[in-house]
Design an enzyme around this catalytic site. Structure first.
Site, PDB file in Angstrom:
ATOM      1  N   LYS A 173       0.819  -1.173  -0.106  1.00 48.47           N
ATOM      2  CA  LYS A 173      -0.010  -0.228   0.008  1.00 48.47           C
ATOM      3  C   LYS A 173       0.941   1.360   0.133  1.00 48.47           C
ATOM      4  O   LYS A 173       1.749   1.337  -0.715  1.00 48.47           O
ATOM      5  CB  LYS A 173      -0.776  -0.123   1.218  1.00 48.47           C
ATOM      6  CG  LYS A 173      -1.910  -1.240   0.981  1.00 48.47           C
ATOM      7  CD  LYS A 173      -2.731  -1.593   2.353  1.00 48.47           C
ATOM      8  CE  LYS A 173      -1.917  -2.213   3.323  1.00 48.47           C
ATOM      9  NZ  LYS A 173      -2.789  -2.839   4.428  1.00 48.47           N
ATOM     10  N   ASP A 211      -5.501  -7.756   9.579  1.00 47.10           N
ATOM     11  CA  ASP A 211      -6.632  -7.103   9.661  1.00 47.10           C
ATOM     12  C   ASP A 211      -8.011  -7.922   9.358  1.00 47.10           C
ATOM     13  O   ASP A 211      -9.341  -7.771   9.750  1.00 47.10           O
ATOM     14  CB  ASP A 211      -6.853  -5.595   8.776  1.00 47.10           C
ATOM     15  CG  ASP A 211      -6.587  -5.835   7.418  1.00 47.10           C
ATOM     16  OD1 ASP A 211      -6.098  -6.929   7.068  1.00 47.10           O
ATOM     17  OD2 ASP A 211      -6.391  -4.810   6.702  1.00 47.10           O
TER      18      ASP A 211
HETATM   19  C1  BGC Z   1      -1.765  -6.565   3.140  1.00 48.71           C
HETATM   20  C2  BGC Z   1      -2.633  -7.522   4.028  1.00 48.71           C
HETATM   21  C3  BGC Z   1      -3.803  -6.722   4.527  1.00 48.71           C
HETATM   22  C4  BGC Z   1      -4.477  -6.238   3.308  1.00 48.71           C
HETATM   23  C5  BGC Z   1      -5.624  -5.393   3.567  1.00 48.71           C
HETATM   24  C6  BGC Z   1      -2.572  -5.856   1.975  1.00 48.71           C
HETATM   25  O1  BGC Z   1      -1.660  -5.245   1.272  1.00 48.71           O
HETATM   26  O2  BGC Z   1      -0.792  -7.328   2.436  1.00 48.71           O
HETATM   27  O3  BGC Z   1      -1.807  -7.862   5.044  1.00 48.71           O
HETATM   28  O4  BGC Z   1      -4.619  -7.697   5.003  1.00 48.71           O
HETATM   29  O5  BGC Z   1      -3.676  -5.227   2.501  1.00 48.71           O
HETATM   30  O6  BGC Z   1      -5.577  -4.279   4.394  1.00 48.71           O
END
Ligand code: BGC
Length: 463
Positions: A173, A211
């Site tokens: 992200k 999450d």
């Molecule tokens: C992460 C996950 C997370 C998901 C939702 C992804 O980029 O790798 O661990 O659960 O985003 O937030």
């Protein structure tokens, strides 16, 4: 999905030539029933690899398929005070849950991570987080001599070693810290708490979860049939209650119950090319300009960090081909990131014959639009959203087949699902088609991820 040529807004384009050209640009964004089934098949194969005891097989999959080591869902008799810390985006949360005879009273506070901390050493971000926990403790006037159990919801791909310990593999992200991968998120948090000389109320970090696991826990508190916790926010992932007999990664002796909460960690699904069969040039361009190139293919198809940009790339292509905004567009439209996902949800808020939300968005980007432009923008937002919802629902359908129960609730948290007015409907459409034998309900589990962190702390502290 309905073919492009059959869509009302496309049928209404007056010029035959323009209509054909528009269809040529957009048709690759249409998923056929065959594509949906292939996504499901490919996912099942990838799960098989990820679920194998053989290291060599596991390397062939982009799923983590991790046992969360969470011992189960809430029992309904929990007592006491627990904390949750939820880090997964720039907005992080501290949550306090007080249980009385299984009833949870929850307080959530939001804190922000300044942008510069997302690109510096991870210690900087964790110091800020530790300070914010202290702020929360003060604001909440908490006092206790005994350490309060804390569940840390840390939502980045990590290999889980035990309930508490895991190893961060990569940031995703908007996070691009220079350190962190290879380290234990709980270790980084505890070290930051130590660096500031502790907290005014001692905390005991008992678990690291994702999450999705938090959302599953919180979802099952709201609805006893909840078996899947799903995030459709900046990124995406799912956790679900798998039948232990299907979970091959653990030896039989290690399985302490007949159910295992599995963190799929599916964001990178497709990085090995297994989803290339439906990827469009827009997906490829988005990837090339993203923070994490050649990775996190799956969540780039519909995650909130990307959906708006995907729409923008399609609009730019239509503009450059002279099919939109008289071929001119605006400087803002040409800038990466100028069409956030919130604009997609805004446009999708217009009903079939409405245009006011769409016009508002176009004005904010200095775009002058005629009737056909407005209709095309609406079509593109609908198309990209529906495709995204279908893709994530196809993945849910695979999990539902594993769960194999007649009625299952999917608990979802995340900005895309929460704010997009049609995402829920698109998802239901697909699920009813591909898993007709399961009665599926989808519920919003607002702030479930952080609350679920505290719930896991409660389950983890059970004697
Ligand atoms: C992460 C996950 C997370 C998901 C939702 C992804 O980029 O790798 O661990 O659960 O985003 O937030």
């Amino acid at each position: 999905m309905e073919p492009m040529s059959k869509k009302t807004r496309i049928e209404r384009i007056i010029s035959d030539d323009k209509r054909k050209k528009v269809i040529a640009v957009l048709e690759n964004l249409v998923l056929s029933d065959g594509d949906v089934h292939r996504i499901m098949e490919v996912m099942e194969q990838q799960i098989d690899f990820a679920n194998s005891q053989q290291e060599e097989d596991r390397k062939r999959s982009d799923f983590f398929w991790e046992c969360t080591y969470v011992q189960g869902l809430l029992k309904g008799d929990e007592e006491g005070e627990y904390l949750g810390l939820d880090l997964g985006s720039t907005n992080f949360r501290v949550v306090r849950v007080t249980f009385e005879k299984g009833e949870a009273k929850t307080t959530t506070k939001y804190y922000n991570l300044p942008k510069e901390l997302l690109v510096g050493p991870a210690d900087g971000a964790f110091d800020h987080i530790a300070d914010s926990i202290e702020k929360f403790i003060k604001e909440e006037k908490m006092c206790s001599d005994n350490a309060i159990p804390l569940g840390f919801t840390f939502s980045f791909p990590s290999v889980q070693k035990s309930l508490k310990h895991s190893v961060l593999i990569t940031w995703t992200k908007s996070f691009k810290c220079t350190t962190g991968p290879g380290e234990d998120p709980v270790g980084m948090l505890e070290a930051a708490i130590q660096r500031r000389g502790g907290l005014s109320v001692p905390v005991d970090v008992v678990a690291r979860i994702s999450d999705t696991t938090g959302t599953l826990m919180a979802g099952s508190y709201l609805d006893k049939s909840c078996r899947i916790g799903l995030i459709i926010g900046s990124g995406s992932n799912a956790c679900f209650v798998e039948q232990a007999k299907n979970f091959n990664k653990l030896e039989a002796a290690e399985k302490t119950s007949d159910q295992i909460l599995v963190n799929c960690e599916w964001g990178a699904f497709g990085d090995n090319g297994c989803l290339d069969f439906f990827k469009t040039d827009f997906d490829k361009e988005l990837d090339q300009n993203s923070n994490h190139v050649n990775s996190y293919t799956f969540e780039k198809l519909f995650g909130g960090f990307y959906l708006g940009e995907l729409v923008r790339l399609v609009l730019v292509k239509l503009t450059n081909e002279g099919l939109l905004f008289k071929g001119e567009g605006s400087t803002k439209l040409m800038n990466k990131g100028s069409w956030p996902t919130s604009y997609v949800t805004e446009v999708e808020s217009d009903g079939p014959e409405e245009t006011s939300h769409t016009i508002g968005v176009l004005q904010s980007l200095d775009l002058t639009a005629d009737v056909e432009d407005i209709a095309l923008v609406q079509e593109v937002c609908g198309l990209v959203s529906q495709r995204g919802a279908y893709i994530v629902s196809a993945a849910c359908a695979v999990l539902l087949n594993h769960i194999d129960l007649p009625e299952v609730t999917i608990g979802i948290d995340g900005s895309v699902y929460e704010h997009h007015p049609r995402f829920h409907g698109y998802m239901m459409e697909l699920l009813e088609k591909v898993v007709p034998e399961t009665k599926v309900k989808i519920i919003l589990v607002k702030d479930g991820s952080g609350q679920g962190g505290a719930f896991v702390a409660a389950v983890g502290s059970r004697s």
